[in-house]
Design an enzyme around this catalytic site. Structure first.
Site, PDB file in Angstrom:
ATOM      1  N   PHE A  43       0.819  -1.211   0.000  1.00 16.49           N
ATOM      2  CA  PHE A  43       0.000   0.000   0.000  1.00 16.49           C
ATOM      3  C   PHE A  43       0.854   1.263   0.000  1.00 16.49           C
ATOM      4  O   PHE A  43       0.512   2.261  -0.645  1.00 16.49           O
ATOM      5  CB  PHE A  43      -0.919  -0.017   1.225  1.00 16.49           C
ATOM      6  CG  PHE A  43      -1.659   1.262   1.441  1.00 16.49           C
ATOM      7  CD1 PHE A  43      -2.496   1.777   0.462  1.00 16.49           C
ATOM      8  CD2 PHE A  43      -1.504   1.979   2.620  1.00 16.49           C
ATOM      9  CE1 PHE A  43      -3.190   2.970   0.658  1.00 16.49           C
ATOM     10  CE2 PHE A  43      -2.186   3.165   2.826  1.00 16.49           C
ATOM     11  CZ  PHE A  43      -3.033   3.668   1.848  1.00 16.49           C
ATOM     12  N   HIS A 121      -1.968  -3.824  -5.406  1.00 19.84           N
ATOM     13  CA  HIS A 121      -1.382  -3.772  -4.066  1.00 19.84           C
ATOM     14  C   HIS A 121      -2.394  -4.200  -3.012  1.00 19.84           C
ATOM     15  O   HIS A 121      -3.615  -4.143  -3.225  1.00 19.84           O
ATOM     16  CB  HIS A 121      -0.884  -2.356  -3.753  1.00 19.84           C
ATOM     17  CG  HIS A 121      -1.986  -1.385  -3.427  1.00 19.84           C
ATOM     18  ND1 HIS A 121      -2.570  -1.300  -2.167  1.00 19.84           N
ATOM     19  CD2 HIS A 121      -2.611  -0.444  -4.198  1.00 19.84           C
ATOM     20  CE1 HIS A 121      -3.496  -0.360  -2.171  1.00 19.84           C
ATOM     21  NE2 HIS A 121      -3.543   0.175  -3.393  1.00 19.84           N
ATOM     22  N   CYS A 122      -1.902  -4.669  -1.897  1.00 22.03           N
ATOM     23  CA  CYS A 122      -2.696  -4.855  -0.687  1.00 22.03           C
ATOM     24  C   CYS A 122      -1.983  -4.033   0.388  1.00 22.03           C
ATOM     25  O   CYS A 122      -1.304  -3.056   0.069  1.00 22.03           O
ATOM     26  CB  CYS A 122      -2.837  -6.325  -0.323  1.00 22.03           C
ATOM     27  SG  CYS A 122      -1.271  -7.217  -0.135  1.00 22.03           S
ATOM     28  N   ASN A 123      -2.093  -4.405   1.644  1.00 21.56           N
ATOM     29  CA  ASN A 123      -1.433  -3.608   2.685  1.00 21.56           C
ATOM     30  C   ASN A 123       0.080  -3.808   2.647  1.00 21.56           C
ATOM     31  O   ASN A 123       0.841  -2.860   2.498  1.00 21.56           O
ATOM     32  CB  ASN A 123      -1.988  -3.976   4.069  1.00 21.56           C
ATOM     33  CG  ASN A 123      -1.625  -2.933   5.114  1.00 21.56           C
ATOM     34  OD1 ASN A 123      -0.861  -2.021   4.866  1.00 21.56           O
ATOM     35  ND2 ASN A 123      -2.178  -3.072   6.306  1.00 21.56           N
TER      36      ASN A 123
END
Length: 240
Positions: A43, A121-123
């Site tokens: 992220f 994206h993720c975290n």
């Protein structure tokens, strides 16, 4: 796209990726290009407008756990097209059900005539978003799940999809290969609707078809009557 036309050595080189990249721990906070026009990262990489513009990013897939929505969210909707997916980062989460939305979004962005570039994206960019990217790469290059996983790992060394996601990645190989087999099935061998074919002669006498149907119907009716008679009178077939 398929790399089936390449030699075994060329395929290995595609999976292996650039050999001159020395992985550093701080690269976990950056994004990496997995295949032309497709980037994977955490992220934090999506929070820098300057970085995104320097990479010519046009589309962003934001994958987050619902409880992270207050922080992991689209930051620059006026600059980029976003797809946001709320996904739980646990082994019970069904990724295969959600994947088609992500795939359609990425496909549309990176098609040659559009020339887009996508960041997924993720975290942390470790488990959740990499699982989606591995499934995309698998189908994009017609690879096995193992080769697709290695291809992504060789470009972003820190990925580690959880056990449940790995199981679904394996299952997705069978799903996409089955869809490819159906798509390549010769049209000439598919069932033909015989009620009306384009190559049927227009001057064919419709009475012939009606006559055939009547014969079949009468035959079926006679046969059914005989079966009913035998059911209620077992001796009906005995010769007196």
């Amino acid at each position: 796209m398929s790399i089936s036309q390449l030699t075994d050595e060329q395929v290995r080189n595609v999976i292996q990726g650039p050999g001159d990249v020395e992985w550093r721990y701080e690269m976990r906070r950056e994004c990496q290009e997995i295949l032309p026009g497709l980037f994977l990262g955490p992220f934090v990489a999506s929070k820098s407008l300057e970085t995104l513009q320097s990479l010519n990013i046009t589309h962003i897939v934001c994958i987050r756990d619902a409880k992270e929505a207050f922080s992991v969210r689209p930051r620059f909707p006026e600059h980029f097209s976003y797809l946001t997916l709320d996904v739980e980062d646990n082994e019970e989460q069904n990724l295969i059900r959600l994947f088609p939305r992500a795939k359609a979004f990425i496909d549309e962005a990176i098609r040659p005539e559009r020339g887009g570039r996508v960041l997924v994206h993720c975290n942390g960019g470790i488990s959740l978003s990499p699982a989606f990217v591995v499934m995309f790469v698998m189908q994009y290059y017609s690879l096995s799940w193992e080769d697709a996983l290695h291809l992504v790992q060789n470009r972003r060394y820190c990925i580690s999809p959880n056990g449940g996601f790995l199981t679904q990645i394996k299952e997705y190989e069978a799903i996409y290969r089955a869809s490819q087999a159906v798509a390549s099935y010769p049209a000439t061998q598919r069932p033909i609707n015989r009620r009306k074919r384009e190559d049927d002669s227009d001057d064919e006498d419709p009475r012939e078809e009606d006559r055939s149907k009547r014969v079949l119907f009468e035959s079926d009716t006679s046969h059914n009557s005989l079966l009913l008679q035998l059911e209620y009178d077992p001796n009906a077939m005995e010769i007196s």
